[in-house]
Design a protein around this motif. Structure first.
Motif, short mmCIF file in Angstrom:
data_model
loop_
_atom_site.label_atom_id
_atom_site.label_comp_id
_atom_site.label_asym_id
_atom_site.label_seq_id
_atom_site.Cartn_x
_atom_site.Cartn_y
_atom_site.Cartn_z
N LEU A 54 0.84 -1.19 0.00
CA LEU A 54 0.00 0.00 0.00
C LEU A 54 0.88 1.24 0.00
O LEU A 54 1.96 1.24 0.61
N THR A 55 0.40 2.29 -0.65
CA THR A 55 1.11 3.57 -0.67
C THR A 55 0.26 4.61 0.04
O THR A 55 -0.90 4.85 -0.34
N LEU A 56 0.82 5.21 1.11
CA LEU A 56 0.17 6.28 1.85
C LEU A 56 0.91 7.58 1.52
O LEU A 56 2.14 7.64 1.62
N GLY A 57 0.17 8.61 1.12
CA GLY A 57 0.83 9.86 0.74
C GLY A 57 -0.10 11.04 0.80
O GLY A 57 -1.32 10.92 0.93
N HIS A 58 0.49 12.23 0.68
CA HIS A 58 -0.30 13.46 0.69
C HIS A 58 0.42 14.54 -0.11
O HIS A 58 1.62 14.44 -0.38
N PHE A 78 -4.99 13.67 1.03
CA PHE A 78 -4.34 12.45 1.53
C PHE A 78 -4.98 11.26 0.84
O PHE A 78 -6.20 11.24 0.61
N TYR A 79 -4.17 10.22 0.55
CA TYR A 79 -4.69 9.08 -0.21
C TYR A 79 -4.07 7.77 0.28
O TYR A 79 -2.99 7.74 0.88
N VAL A 80 -4.77 6.67 -0.02
CA VAL A 80 -4.29 5.30 0.16
C VAL A 80 -4.47 4.61 -1.19
O VAL A 80 -5.60 4.47 -1.69
N PRO A 114 -11.61 6.15 -5.60
CA PRO A 114 -10.30 6.32 -4.97
C PRO A 114 -10.42 6.64 -3.47
O PRO A 114 -11.31 7.40 -3.08
N TYR A 115 -9.53 6.06 -2.68
CA TYR A 115 -9.52 6.31 -1.25
C TYR A 115 -8.67 7.56 -0.99
O TYR A 115 -7.51 7.49 -0.60
N GLU A 116 -9.32 8.71 -1.18
CA GLU A 116 -8.60 9.98 -1.13
C GLU A 116 -9.53 11.07 -0.59
O GLU A 116 -10.72 11.12 -0.96
#
Length: 272
Positions: A54-58, A78-80, A114-116
């Motif tokens: 998984l990539t977690l970022g903002h 912010f997104y996953v 999208p999970y964002e």
């Protein structure tokens, strides 16, 4: 005459012994276990591991100041996501974003990609994100902490992310399919059941034979018991050995004492 025939049977070596036309079967330990194609996969202990990433970022930037602008100074998101665009919705049921309590909507739930999320703010805080899986047994969820940093004055927009790798051990077939559809990588290892014997073990006695087995002979003559005189001689011999050991220990102690005396005399001479 006797002859041996050795053949490989997976993790064991079978030693077939023909002795006076009588068949005896023995199992011998093999140094390296080899997979046996004749052994079914179901009879083995299977260890399956599926790894997903998984990539977690903002991203965050300064807001343009206008006459109607509020107190918020930054825009951020912010997104996953799945690594390399993998479709993680196959195994993710929902993602829960837990923001600072000062936000109007501090808890946001997304059930579809999208999970964002997109928000406005004015300060840095620790964001919690809870990922729930489509799994009927544990683990059903995992939670991460993310330091959501905003750029300072005069600093250009920032983009940050981090990678999280999850390993699921022996998932059920349904969840394993979902993980693989979502970009998971399967790692399997098959182990033969049971442990190898440390010593050669007889598993089948000779059939219709009056000749005892060459490895297990119950009718062989037992060694005669020692007489009383022999036992007394052994006991006396052991006593003499013990006395010699005691005498040697006393001599060593005396030698150590003499060495200490010599050292003490040398020290006195140096002092004088």
């Amino acid at each position: 005459k006797q002859w041996y025939q050795r053949q490989s049977t997976g993790s064991f070596n079978t030693l077939t012994l023909l002795y006076n036309n009588n068949l005896s079967l023995f199992v011998m330990k093999e140094d390296v276990a080899k997979p046996n194609e004749n052994v079914s996969v179901d009879s083995r202990k299977r260890i399956s591991k599926v790894k997903v990433a998984l990539t977690l970022g903002h991203s965050a930037s300064h807001r343009a100041k206008t006459a109607n602008s509020d107190d918020f100074t930054h825009d951020w998101s912010f997104y996953v996501r799945g690594d390399h665009g993998c479709k993680i919705h196959h195994y993710i049921e929902r993602v829960v974003f837990k923001l600072h309590e000062s936000f109007t909507n501090p808890i946001q739930v997304l059930k579809k990609p999208p999970y964002e999320i997109h928000e406005q703010g004015y300060g840095t805080f620790i964001l919690s994100v809870e990922v729930n899986f489509k799994n009927k047994r544990e683990p059903k969820q995992i939670e991460y902490k993310y330091d959501l940093v905003l750029p300072a004055d005069g600093v250009p927009p920032i983009k940050r992310c981090r990678k999280e790798i999850l390993t699921f051990t022996n998932p059920n077939s349904e969840f394993m399919t979902k993980l693989i559809d979502g970009g998971g990588v399967l790692h399997q290892a098959n182990l033969l059941p049971g442990s190898l014997p440390k010593q050669p073990a007889q598993i089948a006695p000779p059939r219709e034979s009056n000749v005892p087995s060459p490895l297990v002979n119950k009718n062989r003559e037992q060694p005669p018991k020692p007489s009383k005189e022999q036992e007394e001689r052994r006991a006396a011999k052991e006593k003499r050995k013990e006395k010699k050991k005691e005498k040697r220990a006393i001599e060593e102690e005396e030698e150590d004492d003499e060495e200490e005396d010599v050292r003490a005399r040398k020290k006195k001479k140096k002092i004088k």
